[in-house]
Enzyme design. Structure first.
Site, mmCIF file in Angstrom:
data_model
loop_
_atom_site.group_PDB
_atom_site.id
_atom_site.type_symbol
_atom_site.label_atom_id
_atom_site.label_comp_id
_atom_site.label_asym_id
_atom_site.label_seq_id
_atom_site.Cartn_x
_atom_site.Cartn_y
_atom_site.Cartn_z
ATOM 1 C CG HIS A 208 -45.650 -10.423 3.467
ATOM 2 N ND1 HIS A 208 -44.471 -10.792 3.523
ATOM 3 C CD2 HIS A 208 -46.191 -10.743 2.497
ATOM 4 C CE1 HIS A 208 -44.106 -11.249 2.395
ATOM 5 N NE2 HIS A 208 -45.468 -11.280 1.867
ATOM 6 C CB SER A 338 -51.854 -8.525 34.535
ATOM 7 O OG SER A 338 -50.982 -7.429 35.070
ATOM 8 C CE LYS A 344 -51.997 -7.323 29.215
ATOM 9 N NZ LYS A 344 -51.481 -8.918 28.869
ATOM 10 C CD GLU A 351 -49.522 -16.409 26.563
ATOM 11 O OE1 GLU A 351 -49.510 -16.670 28.124
ATOM 12 O OE2 GLU A 351 -49.886 -15.386 26.271
#
Length: 485
Positions: A208, A338, A344, A351
């Site tokens: 969870h 980014s 970053k 993805e």
């Protein structure tokens, strides 16, 4: 059978006149295709998507197998209309092989979204093979009368309704066997190597998305490897779903205008040339009319996509951070992440895999609808989109998985200190105290640890919950990763 005769096609704006049963058509002068192909080009300016090479090559392979069967049955050289001589038969087979080998790929311009049976593409192949065979045999491929005819010879004993779905099955099974399964095997092997290397790295489990009991990083990655191994089994089941071939059923499944042995001989030749266990359909009326096998096949591909999406997403979570996420593994740096935040770096390969697998899941809706609603009586009229969509799914899964391994999975690194630090802070460490102090007392201890910011171990020592040696054994995180008597 291949040929050394050069393909004589050159870009030109000039036209020649070709004729079919509907009349004259202007065709690019040097094209190997003819009137019916040109009509389809003009009728279906829809997407600009033509069939992928795998489908074209499979159609050539089917035509080659049909040519072999008709040759061996004496049909091509028999007493029918315009029998061929041995030179012409060999030329026909050589032209088919040219299609298989990709030498004529630019000769197939018909849009995917065409007549629902695939007749336009079937005739495209017939015309190309006909004209190429005439050229190989030393004839004039521009002559009005075709000495090697696209219908009478190349399409002998066939209908689009049985050969086009046969080609889809051959293309799909071949691409799964030769592209998808090796990519999945590569991924599974890579994950198994990581699992072995990280077998002693202790970390916290999560259910969870909440802290759970410890496990080893190798166990976690090994679970992912097993997911991919099961995907390999599903890919093999996907191949098995399309191994029955409709060829031999001709127009409606009755086998009109073909020899009783034709379908079996073609299937045997295709099995021999591909190494895949193709067989003649047990019931040609089912095989012509329905595409349930292709629906089942893509269902396995959808399941594989679901697995890969899940694995990529979990790896993305494990690599999150580097300071405010989990960061239990480091993912390789592939590109700046980014346009505004310097330094970053994003999990781009994860993805990418999540995106292309989502596409495959969406493709399954196209296949499902086409299979359910597209088949009326003796024909499914959604075959071109079913073939193209299934091949797209296979291509995405095969090439995308290999890229994910090359640019992400192979270079993942374990952050051992991060993994171990989470374990000691976890409140779920109290789970192993259940056999000693019971669930209720262990739960109370967990709440107190959370409120005070202390670890379970620190509270147990302070309150003398257990003798030191017993406590050490009970709170040994490595011991928690396996069952004990």
């Amino acid at each position: 059978m291949a040929t050394d005769i050069e393909v004589t096609t050159q870009p030109t704006s000039e036209k020649r006149t070709e004729r079919d049963s509907m009349g004259d058509v202007q065709v690019p002068a040097q094209a190997y295709y003819g009137a019916q192909t040109q009509r389809a080009v003009e009728n279906f300016p829809v997407s600009g998507w033509t069939f992928p090479p795998a489908m074209i090559h499979a159609m050539g392979r089917v035509k080659y197998a049909c040519g072999i069967a008709n040759r061996d049955l004496g049909k091509l050289t028999g007493s029918g209309k315009n029998p061929l001589d041995e030179t012409q038969v060999n030329a026909l087979l050589a032209a088919c092989q040219d299609v298989v080998d990709g030498k004529l790929d630019e000769q197939f311009p018909v849009d995917v979204f065409q007549t629902g049976s695939g007749t336009s593409s079937n005739m495209n192949v017939n015309e190309v093979i006909s004209n190429r065979a005439i050229e190989i045999a030393g004839g004039d491929r521009f002559a009005a009368e075709k000495s090697i005819h696209p219908n009478d010879h190349v399409n002998m004993g066939q209908s689009t309704n049985d050969t086009f779905p046969t080609a889809i099955h051959v293309a799909v099974a071949s691409e799964i066997t030769n592209a998808l399964i090796p990519s999945l095997e590569y991924f599974a092997e890579t994950l198994l190597e990581k699992a072995a290397a990280w077998d002693q790295v202790i970390k916290i489990g999560r259910t969870h998305l909440m802290d759970a009991t410890p496990l080893r990083l190798g166990q976690e990655i090994g679970g992912m490897a097993r997911q991919v191994e099961l995907s390999i089994e599903r890919a093999r089941q996907a191949v098995a779903a399309v191994c029955e071939l409709p060829v031999g059923g001709t127009a409606v499944g009755s086998g009109i205008n073909t020899h009783p042995e034709f379908g079996g001989r073609v299937a045997k030749e295709l099995a021999s040339s591909t190494g895949i266990a193709f067989v003649e359909a047990r019931n040609h009326f089912e095989a012509n009319a329905q595409r349930d096998g292709l629906v089942a096949c893509h269902g396995y591909l959808k399941t594989i996509a679901t697995t890969l999406f899940n694995v990529a997403n979990n790896i993305r979570w494990l690599g999150s951070g580097p300071r405010c996420g989990f960061y239990e593994i480091s993912l390789p740096t592939r590109q700046p992440g980014s346009s505004i935040m310097p330094g970053k770096v994003n999990p781009v390969m994860c993805e990418s895999m999540m995106q292309f697998t989502a596409r495959v899941m969406g493709n399954d809706q196209t296949i499902t609808l086409s299979g359910a609603a597209g088949g009326q009586f003796q024909l499914n009229i959604m075959m071109p989109v079913m073939g193209q969509t299934t091949l797209e799914s296979i291509h995405l899964l095969a090439s995308g998985t290999r890229a994910f391994v090359d640019f992400c999975a192979a270079d993942m690194q374990a952050n051992i200190e991060v993994c171990e630090s989470f374990v000691e802070q976890s409140l779920s460490m109290c789970t192993s105290l259940n056999p000693y102090i019971g669930y209720e007392k262990a739960a109370k201890l967990a709440k107190e640890a959370f409120q005070t910011g202390k670890t379970i171990r620190e509270l147990c020592v302070e309150q003398e919950i257990l003798p030191a040696e017993t406590l050490k054994e009970a709170l040994d995180p490595m011991r928690m990763t396996e069952p004990h008597e």
